[in-house]
Design an enzyme around this catalytic site. Structure first.
Site, mmCIF file in Angstrom:
data_model
loop_
_atom_site.group_PDB
_atom_site.id
_atom_site.type_symbol
_atom_site.label_atom_id
_atom_site.label_comp_id
_atom_site.label_asym_id
_atom_site.label_seq_id
_atom_site.Cartn_x
_atom_site.Cartn_y
_atom_site.Cartn_z
ATOM 1 N N LEU A 103 0.881 -1.159 0.000
ATOM 2 C CA LEU A 103 0.000 0.000 0.000
ATOM 3 C C LEU A 103 0.924 1.215 0.000
ATOM 4 C CD1 LEU A 103 -2.744 -0.966 2.652
ATOM 5 C CD2 LEU A 103 -2.904 -1.094 0.156
ATOM 6 N N ASP A 104 0.515 2.272 -0.673
ATOM 7 C CA ASP A 104 1.337 3.483 -0.685
ATOM 8 C C ASP A 104 1.452 4.050 0.723
ATOM 9 O OD1 ASP A 104 1.410 3.211 -3.432
ATOM 10 O OD2 ASP A 104 -0.275 4.589 -3.750
ATOM 11 N N LYS A 105 2.449 4.900 0.924
ATOM 12 C CA LYS A 105 2.666 5.485 2.258
ATOM 13 C C LYS A 105 1.411 6.217 2.743
ATOM 14 C CE LYS A 105 5.955 8.375 4.733
ATOM 15 N NZ LYS A 105 7.133 9.227 4.651
#
Ligand code: URA
Length: 235
Positions: A103-105
């Protein structure tokens, strides 16, 4: 499963292999009630009872945690500068845990953290067609035309178009709220899919992955072990 006594204890978080060897030599470890001083002794993880300083050490080949990933934490096992999702799991026994998929930051929501590599492959391979469901808040009015475009697969600048995805409109306006179901996990996939239809994702949260659904009682940053039913549903 059979493995060496020192590895058994190291896997279960009782210390480093060298520290454990010293403890074994000191007589801190008993197997089936008998103190053993040879770290290479083979342990049957299903049959044998290992005690470390009087405490029974149950062997867990796999651990499974559901984390509600908070924004601001990177999806990695370790990072020199940043806090990772694995750092958030405090009461793990094993030191080989990893996040299943990225998952992106700035993305929140469901993240499975485990050391079961085979399961991770089953969940992530696009060939296995496992649904990943996301909630996305986007800038721009989402329309039925967008639903059609998502369902036909989108050119997001990769070699191949995306696989057909399901887009459901929860509310539509200057800011729209949507639910998207995809079976892949390409880099920034949802953000790039919306960009391809002229919208910008301003908030993204994963809600489910296959049979595993985010436990909404977990606040961002909180986690719990999967129940037996949840593990069985996935495996
Ligand atoms: N798609 C994205 O764009 N980001 C994520 O974190 C997950 C899916």
């Amino acid at each position: 499963m059979k493995l060496r006594l020192d590895k058994f204890l190291a896997d279960m978080g009782y210390g480093t292999r060298s520290g454990i060897k010293k403890e074994i030599a000191k007589g801190s470890v008993a197997v089936n009630g008998t103190v053993l001083k040879r770290p290479e002794t083979k342990i049957d993880t299903e049959q044998d009872t290992v005690c470390f300083k009087g405490e029974t050490a149950a062997y867990a080949r796999y651990e499974y945690f559901m984390l509600n990933k908070p924004a601001g934490v990177v999806c990695a096992t370790s990072d020199r500068q940043e806090k990772t999702v694995v750092d958030l799991i405090q009461d793990k026994k094993r030191d080989d845990l990893f996040p299943v998929g990225r998952l992106d930051k700035d993305t929140e929501g469901l993240l499975l953290v485990t050391n079961n590599g085979e399961l991770a492959h089953q969940l992530l391979s696009p060939k296995k067609h496992v649904d990943k469901v996301y909630f996305a808040r986007v800038r721009g009015t989402v329309t039925d035309e967008d639903i059609k475009m998502f369902s036909e697969g989108l050119d997001i600048g990769d070699e191949k178009k995306t696989l057909p995805a399901k887009l459901r409109i929860i509310s539509s306006g200057e800011i729209s709220e949507t639910e998207i179901t995809i079976q892949e996990g390409r880099f920034h996939q949802i953000k790039r899919m919306f960009a391809a239809v002229g919208k910008e994702v301003i908030y993204l949260k994963r809600l489910s992955m296959g049979t595993l659904t985010l436990d909404e009682s977990l606040a961002p940053g909180e986690y719990r072990r999967l129940t037996e039913e949840e593990v069985e549903g996935l495996c």
